[in-house]
Design a protein around this motif. Structure first.
Motif, short mmCIF file in Angstrom:
data_model
loop_
_atom_site.label_atom_id
_atom_site.label_comp_id
_atom_site.label_asym_id
_atom_site.label_seq_id
_atom_site.Cartn_x
_atom_site.Cartn_y
_atom_site.Cartn_z
N LEU A 110 -2.81 20.37 -11.66
CA LEU A 110 -1.74 20.93 -10.84
C LEU A 110 -0.39 20.95 -11.56
N GLY A 111 -0.33 20.32 -12.75
CA GLY A 111 0.92 20.28 -13.48
C GLY A 111 1.98 19.41 -12.83
N LEU A 112 1.53 18.33 -12.20
CA LEU A 112 2.45 17.43 -11.49
C LEU A 112 2.46 16.08 -12.18
N SER A 113 3.63 15.47 -12.26
CA SER A 113 3.79 14.18 -12.94
C SER A 113 4.01 13.08 -11.90
N VAL A 114 3.15 12.07 -11.92
CA VAL A 114 3.28 10.93 -11.02
C VAL A 114 2.97 9.66 -11.81
N THR A 115 3.41 8.53 -11.27
CA THR A 115 3.08 7.23 -11.84
C THR A 115 1.92 6.64 -11.04
N THR A 116 0.91 6.14 -11.73
CA THR A 116 -0.24 5.56 -11.02
C THR A 116 -0.29 4.05 -11.27
N VAL A 117 -0.70 3.32 -10.25
CA VAL A 117 -0.83 1.87 -10.32
C VAL A 117 -2.16 1.48 -9.70
N ALA A 118 -3.01 0.82 -10.49
CA ALA A 118 -4.27 0.31 -9.96
C ALA A 118 -4.04 -1.10 -9.44
N ALA A 119 -4.08 -1.26 -8.12
CA ALA A 119 -3.81 -2.57 -7.53
C ALA A 119 -4.29 -2.59 -6.09
N ASP A 120 -4.68 -3.78 -5.64
CA ASP A 120 -4.93 -4.00 -4.22
C ASP A 120 -3.56 -4.01 -3.55
N ALA A 121 -3.35 -3.10 -2.61
CA ALA A 121 -2.02 -2.98 -2.00
C ALA A 121 -1.60 -4.25 -1.28
N ARG A 122 -2.55 -5.10 -0.92
CA ARG A 122 -2.19 -6.35 -0.25
C ARG A 122 -1.55 -7.34 -1.22
N ALA A 123 -1.69 -7.07 -2.53
CA ALA A 123 -1.08 -7.93 -3.54
C ALA A 123 -0.03 -7.19 -4.37
N PHE A 124 0.21 -5.93 -4.02
CA PHE A 124 1.14 -5.09 -4.77
C PHE A 124 2.60 -5.49 -4.48
N GLU A 125 3.42 -5.50 -5.52
CA GLU A 125 4.86 -5.75 -5.36
C GLU A 125 5.62 -4.77 -6.24
N PRO A 126 6.36 -3.83 -5.65
CA PRO A 126 7.11 -2.88 -6.47
C PRO A 126 8.31 -3.55 -7.12
N GLN A 127 8.73 -3.01 -8.25
CA GLN A 127 9.90 -3.55 -8.93
C GLN A 127 11.17 -3.29 -8.13
N VAL B 221 7.11 -3.09 4.96
CA VAL B 221 8.50 -3.27 5.44
C VAL B 221 9.41 -3.70 4.30
N SER B 222 8.92 -4.57 3.43
CA SER B 222 9.75 -5.04 2.32
C SER B 222 9.75 -4.09 1.13
N TRP B 223 8.90 -3.07 1.18
CA TRP B 223 8.83 -2.12 0.06
C TRP B 223 9.77 -0.94 0.22
N VAL B 224 10.35 -0.75 1.40
CA VAL B 224 11.17 0.42 1.65
C VAL B 224 12.63 0.00 1.85
N LYS B 225 13.54 0.84 1.39
CA LYS B 225 14.96 0.55 1.52
C LYS B 225 15.40 0.62 2.98
N PRO B 226 16.42 -0.12 3.36
CA PRO B 226 16.98 0.02 4.71
C PRO B 226 17.33 1.49 4.98
N GLY B 227 16.92 1.97 6.13
CA GLY B 227 17.12 3.37 6.47
C GLY B 227 15.98 4.27 6.02
N GLY B 228 15.08 3.73 5.20
CA GLY B 228 13.95 4.52 4.69
C GLY B 228 12.85 4.70 5.71
N LEU B 229 11.99 5.69 5.45
CA LEU B 229 10.89 6.02 6.36
C LEU B 229 9.56 5.48 5.85
N ILE B 230 8.73 5.07 6.79
CA ILE B 230 7.33 4.71 6.52
C ILE B 230 6.47 5.58 7.40
N VAL B 231 5.51 6.28 6.81
CA VAL B 231 4.51 7.02 7.59
C VAL B 231 3.17 6.34 7.39
N TYR B 232 2.59 5.92 8.50
CA TYR B 232 1.27 5.29 8.51
C TYR B 232 0.28 6.30 9.05
#
Length: 455
Positions: free
Chosen positions: A303-320, A368-379
């Protein structure tokens, strides 16, 4: 109360070599083997298709036929089991090889596919004769199927397909959640195959015209002709990707994401990742499976799209750093995808919903801790079960009171699909909902989504 399908879990015996080269035999053998492994061992169909060496060795047209037979046998499994009950004086004992699976494969061809009875019966008898354990029952196979051919109308009269082809626990859940009439409409929708929907980078109307399709949902293109996806115009150029019209809606709920950092959690195979990246977001795609991420990366490359991929169990994932927006497509029972995956009713059970609901709860709380204040979460989940949708969303807001709040969805955000928005402001698509205006536009995956804002 619908009757449970016959079970016959023992593996096939050795095959007699003289039958293995008969035209059509390998297709039926692969179909019966794979069907048996799915329904008796509760193995996902896609995995069985990949793992079965006999299926992989078939020519492309024969693989398509085997898929069609297996699909019909799964979609109509309850009906076929009821028919066998009407034709048999007593249950088929265990340790009989693939007898029950052979019968299901043959009946699926006779009643639900455009295959002559004589071919279905002959190959079924050959299969039984070639299977060491099934061989003593080849006469039974022949007699049952020939009787079905003679007494088709009488034997198939008054079959309640909706309830027969849906396990009791699922139908009860749908009746409780949506009412008797809608539950029946959902079950009926599952008897047909899903169409092919595409998400295009731009100009849905133009691509619908080029590909002889229709614009449905919030800009998806639904095709009316069949053929290899890879051969369609625009595939090699990366102008579109395959994605159900309902599955394309949750990413839209994040609004204009140009220049925003976005996390797609449980991202593979990457349809929603592609939507966010194509819309201009800086996307991090997280998934527990490295193999599935490789497939995502291959899709993004096409598709010619650039993304960053992370292989991790999301229950243990911590973004920088926290993200501007998050899309959590949580692991679920996938009961909304039964039109595409007819194995789901026969490999999933009620306790799967309970176990997956616990994972969904944990993942939601972590976002909740991964998103900035005012940010959106779609589940979102591709489940029809309220435990994985409405109940999960309401409980999340209650647990995180003061930290997050529900942001109701407006039908205008999703192409005006008012039937897919609940009074609470959730997205709730059902397989019986219309995605467009044409007759063939009825039907989409069952999907739930809720949108939250962090305070």
């Amino acid at each position: 109360m619908n009757k449970r399908p016959h079970t016959n879990p023992k593996p096939s015996g050795e095959l007699a070599p003289e039958t293995s080269h008969k035209p059509g035999f390998a297709v039926r053998k692969a179909a019966a083997d794979i069907l048996g492994n799915v329904v008796h061992k509760r193995r996902p169909l896609d995995g069985e298709l990949e793992a079965h060496s006999g299926f992989r060795q078939l020519a492309a047209n024969d693989r398509a036929l085997a898929r069609a037979i297996i699909g019909a046998a799964l979609r109509h499994r309850g009906e076929i089991s009821e028919i066998l009950d009407r034709l048999l004086d007593r249950s088929i004992p265990e340790k009989t090889g693939r007898v029950v699976d052979i019968l299901h494969v043959a009946i699926a061809q006779m009643l639900f596919l455009d295959i002559p009875d004589r071919a279905a019966v002959s190959l079924a008898v050959d299969h039984a004769a070639a299977d060491r354990r099934a061989r003593p029952y080849k006469g039974l196979v022949n007699g049952v199927l020939r009787r079905l051919g003679r007494e088709r109308d009488e034997v198939t009269a008054d079959l309640e397909a909706d309830s027969l082809n849906t396990p009791d626990w699922l139908l009860e859940n749908w009746r409780s959640a949506y009412g008797e009439e809608t539950a029946g409409a959902i079950a009926r929708a599952h008897q047909g195959e899903a169409g092919l929907d595409l998400t295009v980078k731009s100009d849905p109307e133009g691509w619908a015209k080029k590909l002889e399709g229709e614009v449905v949902g919030a800009g998806s293109v639904r095709l009316t002709r069949k053929g290899p996806v890879e051969a369609l115009e625009g595939f090699e150029a990366g102008e579109w990707w395959v994605q159900d019209a309902a599955a394309a809606l949750p990413a839209r709920l994040l609004g204009d994401v140009r220049g925003l950092t976005a996390a797609d959690i449980c991202a593979a195979p990457g349809g929603k990742t592609a939507q966010l990246a194509a819309a201009g977001a800086e996307v991090t795609a997280v998934d527990i499976s490295r193999n599935r991420l490789k497939r995502l990366e291959a899709n993004m490359a096409r598709l010619g799209l650039s993304v960053t991929t992370v292989a991790a169990d999301a229950r243990a994932f911590e973004p920088q750093e926290p993200f501007d927006v998050i899309l959590l497509d949580a692991p679920c029972s996938a009961t909304g995808t039964i039109r595409r995956h007819p194995d789901v009713p026969w490999i999933k059970q009620a306790y799967d919903v309970e176990k997956l609901s616990e994972i969904q709860r944990d993942l939601l709380d972590r976002t909740v801790s991964w998103v900035k204040p005012g940010g959106l979460i779609v589940y979102c989940t591709c489940s029809l079960e309220p435990q994985e949708g409405e109940a999960q969303a309401a409980a999340f807001v209650e647990r995180q009171s003061g930290k997050v709040g529900l942001v109701p969805i407006d039908p205008k955000e999703i192409g005006g699909l008012g039937d897919c928005v609940t009074k609470e402001g959730y997205l709730r698509c059902l397989p019986c909902h219309k995605a467009g205006t044409a007759a063939e536009s009825t039907g989409m995956d069952g999907f739930f989504a809720a949108r939250f804002r962090r305070f």
